[in-house]
Design a protein around this motif. Structure first.
Motif, PDB file in Angstrom:
ATOM      1  N   LEU A   1      42.083  11.053  22.490  1.00  0.00           N
ATOM      2  CA  LEU A   1      41.686   9.723  22.967  1.00  0.00           C
ATOM      3  C   LEU A   1      40.953   8.937  21.896  1.00  0.00           C
ATOM      4  O   LEU A   1      40.992   7.706  21.893  1.00  0.00           O
ATOM      5  N   ASP A   2      40.286   9.635  20.972  1.00  0.00           N
ATOM      6  CA  ASP A   2      39.543   8.939  19.919  1.00  0.00           C
ATOM      7  C   ASP A   2      40.464   8.260  18.909  1.00  0.00           C
ATOM      8  O   ASP A   2      40.019   7.417  18.134  1.00  0.00           O
ATOM      9  N   ALA A   3      41.730   8.623  18.923  1.00  0.00           N
ATOM     10  CA  ALA A   3      42.719   7.872  18.138  1.00  0.00           C
ATOM     11  C   ALA A   3      43.491   6.912  19.030  1.00  0.00           C
ATOM     12  O   ALA A   3      43.780   5.776  18.654  1.00  0.00           O
ATOM     13  N   MET A   4      43.821   7.370  20.241  1.00  0.00           N
ATOM     14  CA  MET A   4      44.658   6.552  21.127  1.00  0.00           C
ATOM     15  C   MET A   4      43.970   5.269  21.578  1.00  0.00           C
ATOM     16  O   MET A   4      44.577   4.199  21.575  1.00  0.00           O
ATOM     17  N   MET A   5      42.701   5.385  21.986  1.00  0.00           N
ATOM     18  CA  MET A   5      42.048   4.206  22.564  1.00  0.00           C
ATOM     19  C   MET A   5      41.774   3.111  21.529  1.00  0.00           C
ATOM     20  O   MET A   5      42.097   1.949  21.783  1.00  0.00           O
ATOM     21  N   PRO A   6      41.226   3.441  20.355  1.00  0.00           N
ATOM     22  CA  PRO A   6      41.059   2.378  19.357  1.00  0.00           C
ATOM     23  C   PRO A   6      42.396   1.791  18.908  1.00  0.00           C
ATOM     24  O   PRO A   6      42.495   0.583  18.663  1.00  0.00           O
ATOM     25  N   ALA A   7      43.437   2.636  18.851  1.00  0.00           N
ATOM     26  CA  ALA A   7      44.750   2.130  18.439  1.00  0.00           C
ATOM     27  C   ALA A   7      45.262   1.127  19.471  1.00  0.00           C
ATOM     28  O   ALA A   7      45.740   0.033  19.115  1.00  0.00           O
ATOM     29  N   ARG A   8      45.116   1.486  20.729  1.00  0.00           N
ATOM     30  CA  ARG A   8      45.561   0.573  21.787  1.00  0.00           C
ATOM     31  C   ARG A   8      44.794  -0.749  21.721  1.00  0.00           C
ATOM     32  O   ARG A   8      45.381  -1.828  21.793  1.00  0.00           O
ATOM     33  N   ASP A   9      43.476  -0.658  21.547  1.00  0.00           N
ATOM     34  CA  ASP A   9      42.655  -1.877  21.504  1.00  0.00           C
ATOM     35  C   ASP A   9      43.041  -2.758  20.325  1.00  0.00           C
ATOM     36  O   ASP A   9      43.148  -3.975  20.456  1.00  0.00           O
ATOM     37  N   ALA A  10      43.262  -2.121  19.168  1.00  0.00           N
ATOM     38  CA  ALA A  10      43.621  -2.897  17.970  1.00  0.00           C
ATOM     39  C   ALA A  10      44.983  -3.555  18.149  1.00  0.00           C
ATOM     40  O   ALA A  10      45.211  -4.696  17.721  1.00  0.00           O
ATOM     41  N   MET A  11      45.900  -2.825  18.793  1.00  0.00           N
ATOM     42  CA  MET A  11      47.242  -3.391  18.991  1.00  0.00           C
ATOM     43  C   MET A  11      47.204  -4.560  19.974  1.00  0.00           C
ATOM     44  O   MET A  11      47.870  -5.573  19.786  1.00  0.00           O
ATOM     45  N   ARG A  12      46.387  -4.400  21.019  1.00  0.00           N
ATOM     46  CA  ARG A  12      46.271  -5.505  21.989  1.00  0.00           C
ATOM     47  C   ARG A  12      45.703  -6.734  21.303  1.00  0.00           C
ATOM     48  O   ARG A  12      46.200  -7.850  21.461  1.00  0.00           O
ATOM     49  N   GLU A  13      44.675  -6.526  20.497  1.00  0.00           N
ATOM     50  CA  GLU A  13      44.034  -7.640  19.798  1.00  0.00           C
ATOM     51  C   GLU A  13      45.027  -8.347  18.870  1.00  0.00           C
ATOM     52  O   GLU A  13      45.115  -9.573  18.860  1.00  0.00           O
ATOM     53  N   ALA A  14      45.778  -7.532  18.134  1.00  0.00           N
ATOM     54  CA  ALA A  14      46.758  -8.113  17.206  1.00  0.00           C
ATOM     55  C   ALA A  14      47.829  -8.878  17.973  1.00  0.00           C
ATOM     56  O   ALA A  14      48.264  -9.962  17.561  1.00  0.00           O
ATOM     57  N   ALA A  15      48.265  -8.315  19.105  1.00  0.00           N
ATOM     58  CA  ALA A  15      49.298  -8.982  19.899  1.00  0.00           C
ATOM     59  C   ALA A  15      48.769 -10.305  20.450  1.00  0.00           C
ATOM     60  O   ALA A  15      49.468 -11.324  20.452  1.00  0.00           O
ATOM     61  N   GLU A  16      47.522 -10.280  20.905  1.00  0.00           N
ATOM     62  CA  GLU A  16      46.942 -11.503  21.468  1.00  0.00           C
ATOM     63  C   GLU A  16      46.743 -12.567  20.396  1.00  0.00           C
ATOM     64  O   GLU A  16      46.740 -13.758  20.690  1.00  0.00           O
ATOM     65  N   ALA A  17      46.597 -12.121  19.146  1.00  0.00           N
ATOM     66  CA  ALA A  17      46.471 -13.070  18.039  1.00  0.00           C
ATOM     67  C   ALA A  17      47.837 -13.570  17.588  1.00  0.00           C
ATOM     68  O   ALA A  17      47.955 -14.274  16.585  1.00  0.00           O
ATOM     69  N   GLY A  18      48.874 -13.172  18.308  1.00  0.00           N
ATOM     70  CA  GLY A  18      50.209 -13.687  18.029  1.00  0.00           C
ATOM     71  C   GLY A  18      50.957 -12.972  16.929  1.00  0.00           C
ATOM     72  O   GLY A  18      51.957 -13.456  16.399  1.00  0.00           O
ATOM     73  N   LYS A  19      50.485 -11.792  16.537  1.00  0.00           N
ATOM     74  CA  LYS A  19      51.158 -11.024  15.475  1.00  0.00           C
ATOM     75  C   LYS A  19      52.480 -10.443  15.981  1.00  0.00           C
ATOM     76  O   LYS A  19      52.665 -10.214  17.175  1.00  0.00           O
ATOM     77  N   GLY A  20      53.358 -10.163  15.044  1.00  0.00           N
ATOM     78  CA  GLY A  20      54.658  -9.561  15.380  1.00  0.00           C
ATOM     79  C   GLY A  20      54.517  -8.053  15.547  1.00  0.00           C
ATOM     80  O   GLY A  20      53.479  -7.466  15.228  1.00  0.00           O
ATOM     81  N   ILE A  21      55.596  -7.415  15.998  1.00  0.00           N
ATOM     82  CA  ILE A  21      55.557  -5.998  16.330  1.00  0.00           C
ATOM     83  C   ILE A  21      55.114  -5.121  15.154  1.00  0.00           C
ATOM     84  O   ILE A  21      54.311  -4.202  15.313  1.00  0.00           O
ATOM     85  N   LYS A  22      55.630  -5.422  13.955  1.00  0.00           N
ATOM     86  CA  LYS A  22      55.276  -4.590  12.808  1.00  0.00           C
ATOM     87  C   LYS A  22      53.788  -4.657  12.503  1.00  0.00           C
ATOM     88  O   LYS A  22      53.135  -3.639  12.299  1.00  0.00           O
ATOM     89  N   GLU A  23      53.277  -5.878  12.510  1.00  0.00           N
ATOM     90  CA  GLU A  23      51.842  -6.043  12.229  1.00  0.00           C
ATOM     91  C   GLU A  23      50.978  -5.399  13.311  1.00  0.00           C
ATOM     92  O   GLU A  23      49.932  -4.813  13.033  1.00  0.00           O
ATOM     93  N   VAL A  24      51.452  -5.523  14.549  1.00  0.00           N
ATOM     94  CA  VAL A  24      50.726  -4.918  15.657  1.00  0.00           C
ATOM     95  C   VAL A  24      50.665  -3.402  15.470  1.00  0.00           C
ATOM     96  O   VAL A  24      49.601  -2.780  15.583  1.00  0.00           O
ATOM     97  N   LEU A  25      51.818  -2.797  15.158  1.00  0.00           N
ATOM     98  CA  LEU A  25      51.860  -1.335  14.980  1.00  0.00           C
ATOM     99  C   LEU A  25      51.000  -0.911  13.793  1.00  0.00           C
ATOM    100  O   LEU A  25      50.289   0.100  13.862  1.00  0.00           O
ATOM    101  N   ASP A  26      51.061  -1.671  12.717  1.00  0.00           N
ATOM    102  CA  ASP A  26      50.244  -1.315  11.553  1.00  0.00           C
ATOM    103  C   ASP A  26      48.758  -1.355  11.885  1.00  0.00           C
ATOM    104  O   ASP A  26      47.986  -0.500  11.430  1.00  0.00           O
TER     105      ASP A  26
END
Lengths: 209, 330
Positions: free
Chosen positions: A130-155
């Protein structure tokens, strides 16, 4: 949009990445667990690989569910039920869909995390996946909400997962077999957090800039 | 890695087959699974299953038979069996009196057995569980997942098995098993590690003049390393921790000196010689002693001490007949 043949390709690549890192993951587990995480995960994804051809043209729910069931039955230990439940819960969230988009992917992450929490009765900060999964999920949500594309979100997710793995070195395990070591677990990275990072990296590999 | 095996990925399969072929009078394999059950199913009693990773032989399949288990589920080496295998075991042994699962307290074991129990309950099978946590080496506080289940589990198989043979109800068998668990304490040490075949490397490194104290049963490192000492000093060290955990004074106990897989019986008897003396000096009466390999960790060299504090019921259940491949009481 990502269709089912692409998802199968990604799942296959996750299996390759797990297999390439099997010894590394097992070595991490030897330090604070019981010396088998990579071995077990590789056995599970070998079973998944055998079943992938039969999942062609199936909907997302069926694909994730089958992957989850294979992991539960072929991995065993605690990683089997944890990752297996994560995939099965993810499958339920996208059942019936033939394609998934970024929003679906974030939903998959939410469901996977809640599955792991339900099964493992763990929270963030206990030196687990969870210590990797939860921050990863939060960062991806943030990137998606900032309008980033899939690659940037995953990175962004991979970066956060890597940071999460580093963070696990600094804390005492309070869940899983590493918890028996108490302070002796400090300085070692969590094998489960690491395997999640390996998996997310494999997903990101499959998207172009 | 040097091991007498054929192929790493065939270790569990060939072990299960070899065991089955050795004891046809006692056990059979449920077709298409890794589950070992009694050669002849016994109806009219609560059924007992246990299981865990392979590599602990004779646990757990060696305890399938009269007076102990009805089924055992071996997983991969040191890896909890998957829930679908446990589910198959539950279906195979279920009687109308229900099934009790004896689980050792490990995250994976508990998860897989609980998932299997949920599946079995959906089919109308009555399932209860007890979780063995006899290892005093690890902190049982809120900051861990609780103490591990180790060699004391074999006592739970014996006690619960004997209780089930009396025709007691599921609730009664569970209550007796829980009483046993509450009175069992163990602690282990090792002087050499073991190698999981698929991992190919030992679980920890240790130099010639060191020992690992507080190990579990999966080749994992213990709570700390210590300088090597004499058998009596080591036994004292383990015993002190056990005796400090619950009050054994004035009571009768069953003692188990368990070899971890590569410890000569000679050394186990040397340990028992001292353990028996110390207990006697402290006014603790040794009612029964077991010395041998009951819950191993592959080729690990080391031992564990288990004490079970007895009352009249536990004594009579301990003495009740048992006839299994690895445990006999006549």
């Amino acid at each position: 949009m990502t269709d089912s043949s692409k998802v199968l390709d990604i799942v296959g690549h996750i299996g390759e990445a797990i297999s390439e890192n099997a010894q590394f993951l097992t070595d991490l587990d030897a330090a604070i667990g019981d010396n088998d995480h990579g071995v077990n995960m590789a056995r599970g994804f070998k079973k998944v690989e055998e079943d992938l051809p039969g999942l062609k043209d199936k909907d997302m729910g069926a694909i994730f569910k089958k992957v989850g069931m294979d992991i539960v039955s072929a991995v065993g230990g605690s990683s089997g039920p944890l990752y297996g439940t994560a995939f099965m819960k993810a499958g339920a969230a996208v059942a019936g869909k033939m394609e998934i988009d970024l929003n679906d992917f974030l939903k998959i992450m939410d469901e996977a995390i809640s599955g792991v929490q339900l099964r493992g009765k763990a929270e963030k900060g206990e030196k687990t996946m969870l210590d990797a999964m939860m921050p990863a999920r939060d960062a991806m949500r943030e990137a998606a909400e900032a309008g980033k594309g899939i690659k940037e979100v995953l990175d962004a997710g991979v970066k956060a997962a890597e940071d999460g793995v580093e963070y696990t070195k600094t804390i005492i395990a309070t869940k899983g077999r590493a918890s028996y070591l108490g302070e002796r677990s400090i300085g070692h990275q969590d094998p489960g957090a690491t395997s999640f990072m390996v998996m997310l990296k494999a997903v990101a590999d499959k998207y172009e800039e | 890695m040097k091991k007498i095996i054929n192929a790493v990925d065939q270790v569990e399969e060939q072990m299960i087959e070899g065991l089955r072929k050795a004891y046809p009078k006692y056990v059979k394999r449920v077709e298409g699974t890794n589950v070992i059950v009694r050669a002849e199913k016994k109806e009219g009693k609560v059924a007992l299953i246990s299981g865990g990773g392979s590599g602990h032989e004779p646990a757990h399949a060696g305890y399938v038979g009269k007076g102990m288990l009805d089924g055992a589920v071996p997983g991969a080496v040191f890896t909890s069996p998957a829930s679908d295998q446990v589910y198959e075991a539950l279906k195979a042994v279920a009687t109308d009196k229900g099934v009790l699962m004896i689980i050792k307290n490990y995250t994976g074991d508990v998860m897989n057995f609980e998932m299997a129990a949920d599946m079995a309950r959906d089919e109308g099978i009555e399932v209860e569980q007890v979780v063995v946590n006899d290892d005093v080496a690890v902190d049982g506080s809120l900051y861990t997942v609780g103490r591990r289940g180790v060699a004391g589990t074999v006592f739970v198989h014996k006690i619960a098995g004997a209780k089930a043979e009396t025709g007691a109800s599921l609730a009664e068998v569970k209550a007796t098993a829980e009483k046993a668990i509450a009175n069992i304490r163990s602690m282990s040490m090792a002087i050499s590690p073991c190698t999981v075949p698929a991992a190919g490397k030992p679980g920890f490194e240790i130099s010639d003049d060191e020992m690992e104290i507080g190990i579990g049963i999966h080749g994992e490192p213990g709570t700390h390393k210590d300088k090597m000492k004499t058998a009596d000093e080591i036994a004292d060290q383990l015993l002190d921790k056990i005796l400090a955990d619950i009050d054994f004074s004035g009571s009768e106990v069953a003692v188990m000196i368990n070899g971890c897989g590569a410890t000569p019986l000679m050394e186990l008897f040397i340990v028992n010689n001292h353990v028996n003396d110390v207990l006697t000096q402290k006014g603790i009466k040794v009612y029964k002693t077991l010395v041998g390999e009951f819950m191993t960790s592959l080729e690990m060299e080391g031992f564990s001490i288990t004490l079970m504090k007895l009352d009249d019921e536990l004594k009579s259940l301990l003495d009740a007949p048992a006839d299994t491949p690895a445990f006999k009481e006549i």
